[in-house]
Design an enzyme around this catalytic site. Sequence first.
Site, PDB file in Angstrom:
ATOM      1  N   SER A 104      -1.568 -16.555  14.130  1.00 36.20           N
ATOM      2  CA  SER A 104      -0.545 -16.434  13.093  1.00 36.20           C
ATOM      3  C   SER A 104      -0.682 -15.209  12.203  1.00 36.20           C
ATOM      4  O   SER A 104       0.317 -14.733  11.675  1.00 36.20           O
ATOM      5  CB  SER A 104      -0.527 -17.692  12.235  1.00 36.20           C
ATOM      6  N   LYS A 141       9.760 -22.747  12.664  1.00 35.38           N
ATOM      7  CA  LYS A 141       9.702 -21.302  12.893  1.00 35.38           C
ATOM      8  C   LYS A 141      10.865 -20.901  13.810  1.00 35.38           C
ATOM      9  O   LYS A 141      12.000 -20.984  13.371  1.00 35.38           O
ATOM     10  CB  LYS A 141       8.306 -20.919  13.361  1.00 35.38           C
ATOM     11  N   HIS A 147       3.750 -20.094  16.874  1.00 35.83           N
ATOM     12  CA  HIS A 147       4.392 -18.771  16.868  1.00 35.83           C
ATOM     13  C   HIS A 147       4.836 -18.320  18.251  1.00 35.83           C
ATOM     14  O   HIS A 147       5.240 -17.172  18.421  1.00 35.83           O
ATOM     15  CB  HIS A 147       3.450 -17.731  16.253  1.00 35.83           C
TER      16      HIS A 147
HETATM   17  C1  PLP Z   1       3.035 -22.661  10.314  1.00 38.70           C
HETATM   18  C2  PLP Z   1       1.919 -23.098  11.177  1.00 38.70           C
HETATM   19  C3  PLP Z   1       1.568 -24.444  11.284  1.00 38.70           C
HETATM   20  C4  PLP Z   1       2.140 -25.495  10.367  1.00 38.70           C
HETATM   21  O1  PLP Z   1       3.465 -25.784  10.623  1.00 38.70           O
HETATM   22  P1  PLP Z   1       4.386 -26.265   9.411  1.00 38.70           P
HETATM   23  O2  PLP Z   1       5.516 -26.916  10.072  1.00 38.70           O
HETATM   24  O3  PLP Z   1       4.734 -25.034   8.651  1.00 38.70           O
HETATM   25  O4  PLP Z   1       3.559 -27.209   8.590  1.00 38.70           O
HETATM   26  C5  PLP Z   1       0.611 -24.795  12.208  1.00 38.70           C
HETATM   27  N1  PLP Z   1      -0.017 -23.868  12.956  1.00 38.70           N
HETATM   28  C6  PLP Z   1       0.272 -22.563  12.848  1.00 38.70           C
HETATM   29  C7  PLP Z   1      -0.437 -21.587  13.698  1.00 38.70           C
HETATM   30  C8  PLP Z   1       1.223 -22.136  11.947  1.00 38.70           C
HETATM   31  O5  PLP Z   1       1.466 -20.838  11.800  1.00 38.70           O
END
Ligand code: PLP
Length: 403
Positions: free
Chosen positions: A184, A243, A212
């Site tokens: 990330s 995302k 991602h």
């Molecule tokens: C954003 C993210 C999460 C968490 O997801 P949310 O729905 O925002 O709580 C988990 N793992 C990674 C690698 C992330 O970037």
Amino acid sequence: MPAIDTVLAEQLATLARQGLRRDLRRVASPQGPHVRMEGRELRNFSSNDYLGLANHPALVEAAIRATRDYGAGSGASRLMCGTLTPHYEAEEALAAFKGTAAALIFSSGYSTAMGVIPALVGPADFVIIDKLVHACCVDAARLSGAKLRVFAHNDLNDLEQILQWATGRAELGRILIVTESVFSMDGDLAPLKPLVELKEKYGAWLMLDEAHATGCFGSNRRGLAEAAGVSSQIEVQFGTLGKAIGAAGGYVAGSRTLIDYLVNRARSFIFSTAPGPAAAAAARAGIEQVQGAEGAARAATLWQRVAEMKTELGSAGWSPQASASAILPLMVGGETEAVELSRRLRGLGFLVPAIRYPTVARGLARLRVTLSAAHTTDDVQALGEAISVFRPEPDSPGASLVA
Ligand SMILES: *Cc1c(COP(=O)(O)O)cnc(C)c1O
């Protein structure tokens, strides 16, 4: 005893001195390539809305319709008051998209990890995580009480040594490896094929965070596991609906048995009110968009913008390191310097967040540029031009703020 606010204000002041204080900023527009923040229009290079679906009419419409048909709230935990149709539909769409027998949605990716890891391993077991996995996996691994080992980032030799050591010591034979497919904050990729071979060799389970990668990688945009051809060998695939999918929530995809088990054992699922119908319906619509022709076109545009941005950054003297994704980290080093650079860019009309400890290690602060299919070439060129004023010092991760 000192009053709570006195104690906390002191700690906040310390954070501010170290360049580590964080503050919220109000946005008066939907999320998109341009946002209206504190009265100004900014070009937004901060979001994980990779395909530009967060404000897509199909998702907005699905959320409105679900709200009209099923209400604003979901009432209780699904085990208490039943599952509303939009949640079922989202899970069916997810399982079909991921090519698994079943799927389960949670209120966030964070709460997914917090539910799943402690359900799968406990004090008699081992959990082995990559050094750079997301905070939710670190927190969940700790919460599980399993013996926690960390392998050097993407280092399969190190992982194998830990596997050798743990095999035979795991009383119930349970060893869970947790890693991310696209990291990330660095944007680099896990070596999935050899990683899967390794976990098979030792009979360990793999839980893969595709936060991602979902929507961006693979010929059907299912994620990096699809691109690497290893989806069917991964025991637990999980990620977020917030995302590239453009909505909010988290998911797990896997076997029917895994999902039935999690319904019985994942505490963040059992003891939490189900996400609202609007979120589930938007997620389903997002998955449909990702899978369709529009998703294919948007992913192609995304990769085009990423290539353009890399060229711009390169000619501006910045190299986004080892990134192979839509996440382009610009290494700065010092926390205060990164915050200052982010502030100056905001002054020029660009929202590019400074990423600092504890999100990344101390001294490895960076600007994190993320691209979206909704960006135009003009957006990309404008950022390239703005950032070329601030040149990083050669051979050091410290940016000298020349301007
Ligand atoms: C954003 C993210 C999460 C968490 O997801 P949310 O729905 O925002 O709580 C988990 N793992 C990674 C690698 C992330 O970037």
